[in-house]
Design a protein around this motif. Structure first.
Motif, PDB file in Angstrom:
ATOM      1  N   ASP A   1     -13.982  10.162   8.017  1.00 53.05           N
ATOM      2  CA  ASP A   1     -15.143  11.060   7.930  1.00 53.05           C
ATOM      3  C   ASP A   1     -14.706  12.491   8.270  1.00 53.05           C
ATOM      4  N   LYS A   2     -14.933  13.409   7.342  1.00 52.87           N
ATOM      5  CA  LYS A   2     -14.567  14.814   7.550  1.00 52.87           C
ATOM      6  C   LYS A   2     -15.801  15.712   7.661  1.00 52.87           C
ATOM      7  N   THR A   3     -16.939  15.158   7.988  1.00 48.43           N
ATOM      8  CA  THR A   3     -18.168  15.948   8.026  1.00 48.43           C
ATOM      9  C   THR A   3     -18.185  16.857   9.247  1.00 48.43           C
ATOM     10  N   PRO A   4     -18.322  18.169   9.071  1.00 52.17           N
ATOM     11  CA  PRO A   4     -18.505  19.054  10.233  1.00 52.17           C
ATOM     12  C   PRO A   4     -19.838  18.732  10.918  1.00 52.17           C
ATOM     13  N   THR A   5     -19.856  18.789  12.242  1.00 50.93           N
ATOM     14  CA  THR A   5     -21.058  18.429  12.988  1.00 50.93           C
ATOM     15  C   THR A   5     -21.552  19.597  13.826  1.00 50.93           C
ATOM     16  N   ASP A   6     -22.855  19.610  14.073  1.00 48.63           N
ATOM     17  CA  ASP A   6     -23.431  20.670  14.904  1.00 48.63           C
ATOM     18  C   ASP A   6     -22.972  20.540  16.359  1.00 48.63           C
ATOM     19  N   VAL A   7     -22.764  19.307  16.809  1.00 48.00           N
ATOM     20  CA  VAL A   7     -22.279  19.098  18.185  1.00 48.00           C
ATOM     21  C   VAL A   7     -20.933  19.797  18.371  1.00 48.00           C
ATOM     22  N   ALA A   8     -20.032  19.606  17.420  1.00 44.99           N
ATOM     23  CA  ALA A   8     -18.723  20.261  17.509  1.00 44.99           C
ATOM     24  C   ALA A   8     -18.851  21.770  17.389  1.00 44.99           C
ATOM     25  N   LEU A   9     -19.747  22.230  16.504  1.00 43.58           N
ATOM     26  CA  LEU A   9     -19.955  23.668  16.332  1.00 43.58           C
ATOM     27  C   LEU A   9     -20.366  24.311  17.648  1.00 43.58           C
ATOM     28  N   GLN A  10     -21.305  23.707  18.327  1.00 40.04           N
ATOM     29  CA  GLN A  10     -21.788  24.274  19.592  1.00 40.04           C
ATOM     30  C   GLN A  10     -20.700  24.223  20.670  1.00 40.04           C
ATOM     31  N   SER A  11     -19.932  23.137  20.692  1.00 41.59           N
ATOM     32  CA  SER A  11     -18.843  23.011  21.668  1.00 41.59           C
ATOM     33  C   SER A  11     -17.763  24.067  21.420  1.00 41.59           C
ATOM     34  N   LEU A  12     -17.407  24.265  20.156  1.00 41.10           N
ATOM     35  CA  LEU A  12     -16.387  25.256  19.831  1.00 41.10           C
ATOM     36  C   LEU A  12     -16.879  26.667  20.109  1.00 41.10           C
ATOM     37  N   LYS A  13     -18.148  26.937  19.815  1.00 39.01           N
ATOM     38  CA  LYS A  13     -18.708  28.258  20.114  1.00 39.01           C
ATOM     39  C   LYS A  13     -18.689  28.513  21.625  1.00 39.01           C
ATOM     40  N   ALA A  14     -19.042  27.495  22.419  1.00 35.04           N
ATOM     41  CA  ALA A  14     -19.024  27.658  23.875  1.00 35.04           C
ATOM     42  C   ALA A  14     -17.609  27.966  24.365  1.00 35.04           C
ATOM     43  N   SER A  15     -16.614  27.272  23.820  1.00 38.36           N
ATOM     44  CA  SER A  15     -15.221  27.540  24.199  1.00 38.36           C
ATOM     45  C   SER A  15     -14.802  28.946  23.784  1.00 38.36           C
ATOM     46  N   ALA A  16     -15.211  29.337  22.590  1.00 41.65           N
ATOM     47  CA  ALA A  16     -14.870  30.667  22.090  1.00 41.65           C
ATOM     48  C   ALA A  16     -15.425  31.749  22.994  1.00 41.65           C
ATOM     49  N   GLU A  17     -16.684  31.599  23.388  1.00 43.66           N
ATOM     50  CA  GLU A  17     -17.340  32.629  24.189  1.00 43.66           C
ATOM     51  C   GLU A  17     -16.842  32.641  25.623  1.00 43.66           C
ATOM     52  N   GLU A  18     -16.355  31.504  26.108  1.00 43.65           N
ATOM     53  CA  GLU A  18     -15.741  31.483  27.440  1.00 43.65           C
ATOM     54  C   GLU A  18     -14.384  32.189  27.404  1.00 43.65           C
ATOM     55  N   LEU A  19     -13.606  31.921  26.357  1.00 42.75           N
ATOM     56  CA  LEU A  19     -12.300  32.572  26.215  1.00 42.75           C
ATOM     57  C   LEU A  19     -12.439  34.061  25.927  1.00 42.75           C
ATOM     58  N   LEU A  20     -13.333  34.395  24.996  1.00 46.47           N
ATOM     59  CA  LEU A  20     -13.477  35.768  24.489  1.00 46.47           C
ATOM     60  C   LEU A  20     -14.967  36.095  24.427  1.00 46.47           C
ATOM     61  N   PRO A  21     -15.550  36.559  25.532  1.00 45.69           N
ATOM     62  CA  PRO A  21     -17.007  36.706  25.611  1.00 45.69           C
ATOM     63  C   PRO A  21     -17.624  37.553  24.507  1.00 45.69           C
ATOM     64  N   ALA A  22     -16.893  38.512  23.952  1.00 48.59           N
ATOM     65  CA  ALA A  22     -17.458  39.349  22.899  1.00 48.59           C
ATOM     66  C   ALA A  22     -17.809  38.546  21.652  1.00 48.59           C
ATOM     67  N   LEU A  23     -17.266  37.338  21.524  1.00 50.70           N
ATOM     68  CA  LEU A  23     -17.587  36.519  20.357  1.00 50.70           C
ATOM     69  C   LEU A  23     -19.032  36.008  20.394  1.00 50.70           C
ATOM     70  N   ALA A  24     -19.686  36.129  21.541  1.00 45.67           N
ATOM     71  CA  ALA A  24     -21.107  35.757  21.606  1.00 45.67           C
ATOM     72  C   ALA A  24     -21.938  36.610  20.658  1.00 45.67           C
ATOM     73  N   ASP A  25     -21.478  37.816  20.377  1.00 44.55           N
ATOM     74  CA  ASP A  25     -22.195  38.717  19.470  1.00 44.55           C
ATOM     75  C   ASP A  25     -21.633  38.704  18.054  1.00 44.55           C
ATOM     76  N   ALA A  26     -20.648  37.828  17.818  1.00 46.88           N
ATOM     77  CA  ALA A  26     -20.034  37.753  16.489  1.00 46.88           C
ATOM     78  C   ALA A  26     -20.578  36.539  15.744  1.00 46.88           C
ATOM     79  N   GLN A  27     -20.565  36.625  14.436  1.00 45.19           N
ATOM     80  CA  GLN A  27     -21.078  35.541  13.610  1.00 45.19           C
ATOM     81  C   GLN A  27     -19.948  34.593  13.230  1.00 45.19           C
ATOM     82  N   VAL A  28     -20.224  33.292  13.306  1.00 44.34           N
ATOM     83  CA  VAL A  28     -19.279  32.303  12.800  1.00 44.34           C
ATOM     84  C   VAL A  28     -19.276  32.384  11.274  1.00 44.34           C
TER      85      VAL A  28
END
Length: 361
Positions: free
Chosen positions: A264-291
């Motif tokens: 199964d290669k389906t992208p999931t919203d659970v993973a999207l939210q987890s990756l966004k949280a990691s991104a914003e913890e590493l690089l907080p300015a990404l909170a204002d950037a669009q995926v």
């Protein structure tokens, strides 16, 4: 001599390119070349945690790391497509096994050292606060893998002795006694003196009708992509198992998940939210950037992440180059050179014993 390569990811493409120096090659892919794991990965030209791997993986990685800059330059010159081998260095933050990493670096004479976190923040101004420790390896590169596979495909198409057949799934191997003499595809049989199986996560499925149980299985990984200013992130950073990779044009890759979900290669919203949280913890300015991108791919896992490279016992003419798990892109140049050396009877670039299928199946 005719060689058939089954699988058009970076392993299959580079295998074909190396073999084409000495024989005719037919490259087969069930979909379009370079659209599976090789396209989906991050492209770091290093294992994520090199000190955690065996000497077998390290040997392939070291050879490939030295080879990549020249490969990128050669592909740009011959095809006009730049794989963007981008040397940024890599910071690891708050590692649990930092002492082991530094001990490995000392023993292996690697330029990996502890650095003060304030120095990291000065070098990477976008980095989030709260990190306590860091180690750094300068010179670690990343390659823009979608462009790499496009360049390799273009290079192969320039060669008169290479044929690429996309959307040509292989349904079985053709045998003459103990020897494999070709493959069966949807459009008919293709005969060959040598057959190379480089089908990534699908390799075990193709071998099962031969009675071979190859311990290679798919492991899903999801990634997200941002677009920032070109100078937003000058170095790769990694913390809590997640990494940020800068491309030269300001795209930032964040990855990745590890999921055992079969094919199964389906992208999931659970993973999207987890990756966004990691991104914003590493690089907080990404909170204002669009995926701007979110996708999934399937890694071909194998025991200890050691790929299978070499002849398949009991099936003369059938060779494996698969099971690279998380390191297909970094290990590809060495793996494919080693395979070509073995097929063509040359002295191999490194000891082939750790990768031999014999005794590992």
């Amino acid at each position: 001599m005719v060689a058939v390569v089954v699988g058009g990811g970076v392993i299959g493409l580079l295998s074909a390119l190396n073999l084409a120096k000495h024989c005719d090659v037919v490259l087969l892919d069930s979909t379009a070349v370079g659209t599976e794991a090789s396209w989906a990965g991050g492209g770091i030209v290093s294992p994520l945690y090199p000190w955690r791997y065996s000497d077998a993986v390290t040997a392939l990685a070291q050879w490939s790391q030295d080879f990549y800059p020249g490969l990128g330059a050669q592909l740009l010159e011959t095809t006009g497509i730049d794989p963007e081998v981008h040397s940024t260095g890599l910071y690891w933050l708050d590692l649990d096994d930092e002492a082991e990493a530094l001990a490995w670096a000392c023993a292996a004479q690697k330029n990996l050292r502890s650095v003060d976190i304030t120095d990291v923040q000065a070098q990477v101004p976008a980095l989030g606060m709260g990190y306590q420790r860091a180690i750094h390896m300068p010179g670690v590169a990343n390659v823009r893998n979608p462009r790499l596979v496009k360049a390799l495909r273009a290079a192969l198409l320039q060669l008169p002795n290479v044929s690429i057949k996309e959307h040509s799934p292989v349904s079985g191997f053709i045998r003459d006694g103990q020897r494999v003499v070709g493959v069966q595809t949807v459009s008919g049989a293709i005969m060959a003196d040598q057959v190379v199986l480089a089908a990534g996560a699908w390799s075990a499925e193709l071998l099962r009708p031969l009675g071979i149980e190859l311990p290679v299985e798919p492991v899903k990984g999801q990634m997200i992509l941002y677009k920032c200013a070109d100078d937003f992130l000058p170095s790769m950073v990694l913390a809590k198992g997640r990494y940020a990779i800068p491309r030269r044009d300001g795209h930032i890759l964040i990855g990745s998940t590890l999921e055992y979900e079969g094919f199964d290669k389906t992208p999931t919203d659970v993973a999207l939210q987890s990756l966004k949280a990691s991104a914003e913890e590493l690089l907080p300015a990404l909170a204002d950037a669009q995926v701007v991108g979110h996708w999934a791919g399937l890694r071909p896992s194998s025991p200890e992440g050691i790929p299978f490279i070499g002849p398949l016992p009991g099936f003369d003419g059938l060779w494996l180059n698969c099971g690279h798990y998380r390191n297909g892109l970094v290990l590809a140049p060495a793996s494919c050179q080693l395979l070509a050396d073995l097929i063509q009877g040359r002295t191999p670039i490194i000891d082939p014993a750790p990768y031999a299928p014999e005794g590992r199946l």
